[in-house]
Design an enzyme around this catalytic site. Structure first.
Site, short mmCIF file in Angstrom:
data_model
loop_
_atom_site.label_atom_id
_atom_site.label_comp_id
_atom_site.label_asym_id
_atom_site.label_seq_id
_atom_site.Cartn_x
_atom_site.Cartn_y
_atom_site.Cartn_z
N CYS A 1 1.01 -1.24 -0.11
CA CYS A 1 0.20 -0.07 -0.05
C CYS A 1 0.87 1.08 -0.11
CB CYS A 1 -0.95 0.03 1.24
SG CYS A 1 -2.05 1.46 1.41
N HIS B 1 -9.10 -3.54 -2.30
CA HIS B 1 -8.25 -2.92 -1.45
C HIS B 1 -8.76 -1.26 -1.63
CE1 HIS B 1 -3.75 -2.15 -0.37
NE2 HIS B 1 -4.20 -0.96 -0.57
N GLU B 2 -8.82 -0.73 -2.57
CA GLU B 2 -9.10 0.61 -2.57
C GLU B 2 -10.66 1.03 -1.82
OE1 GLU B 2 -6.67 2.47 -3.22
OE2 GLU B 2 -5.53 1.02 -4.49
N HIS C 1 -10.30 1.43 1.72
CA HIS C 1 -9.47 2.70 2.01
C HIS C 1 -10.72 3.62 2.52
CE1 HIS C 1 -5.46 2.78 1.81
NE2 HIS C 1 -5.14 2.21 0.72
#
Ligand code: ZN
Length: 220
Positions: free
Chosen positions: A139, A182-183, A186
């Site tokens: 990341c 993953h994004e 966030h």
């Protein structure tokens, strides 16, 4: 998420808002407008541990009246330059990583011809299914480390069409589906290290980091 430098694209580093006084009528806060306007072409990327509050704060939607705004266009353009900059070399980035807690991400569509980067606003993962994989991730906000993370192979995403404001849905499969997971994490204040089976120091990345000046900007 970050690009894998070894073992094809099995490692990725993926690339967190305080809502202070809103600028009258724009929907953007003064702080957001400052970050968008003051950054040069490549934005400062938030990292642990200094930016924990930013990275752990859930992001809010871009309002309908902001979808056509110059601020959004400028932010999108600068996020793209940032994730593709040699100092980052990512395959994805989320707005909290440049100091803006809004539901905006860029994802490199490795599942499409020419592998274009595409921007998604007010994005959500509606459902996850398929097999569970344990791929290696890194990341942009956790520099120097990587880890193996359990992810599903298939996602259904929904996001806003910037022209009409209508909600679109799409099924994504494979590695690109992992980038989306993953994004989108966030945007909920979640980092891959929260879900990883193991996290370890990535020595090759540590050496690479020495090439760049990570001095924090005055406004931060
Ligand atoms: Zn990330």
């Amino acid at each position: 998420m970050r690009h894998c430098r070894y073992g094809l694209r099995l490692t990725f580093v993926l690339g967190a808002g305080m809502v202070l006084g809103a600028c009258a009528g724009s929907g953007w806060t003064d702080r957001e407008r400052m970050i968008i306007s003051l950054s040069d072409s490549v934005m400062f990327v938030t990292t642990l541990p200094e930016d924990s509050v930013q990275l752990r704060t859930p992001s809010i939607d871009v309002e309908a009246g902001q979808l056509q705004s110059e601020e959004l266009k400028t932010l999108m353009a600068k996020m793209l330059r940032t994730v593709t900059d040699p100092s980052q070399d990512g395959v994805g980035i989320a707005a909290p990583q440049v100091g803006i807690n809004r539901r905006i991400i860029w994802v490199q569509r490795l599942d499409k011809e020419d592998e274009p980067f595409e921007c998604y606003v007010n994005i959500r993962v509606d459902s996850l299914y398929g097999e569970t994989t344990h791929g290696r991730e890194g990341c942009l906000s956790v520099p120097g480390y990587s880890g193996f993370v359990p992810r599903k192979t298939d996602v259904i995403i929904s996001y806003a069409d910037l022209e009409s404001g209508e909600t679109k849905k799409e099924h994504v499969n494979g590695y690109t589906a992992i980038i989306f997971q993953h994004e989108c994490d966030h945007l909920d204040g979640i980092l891959y290290i929260d879900k990883a089976d193991s996290v370890f120091v990535n020595q090759a990345w540590m050496e690479e980091l020495k090439q760049f000046d990570y001095t924090r900007p005055d406004w931060w």
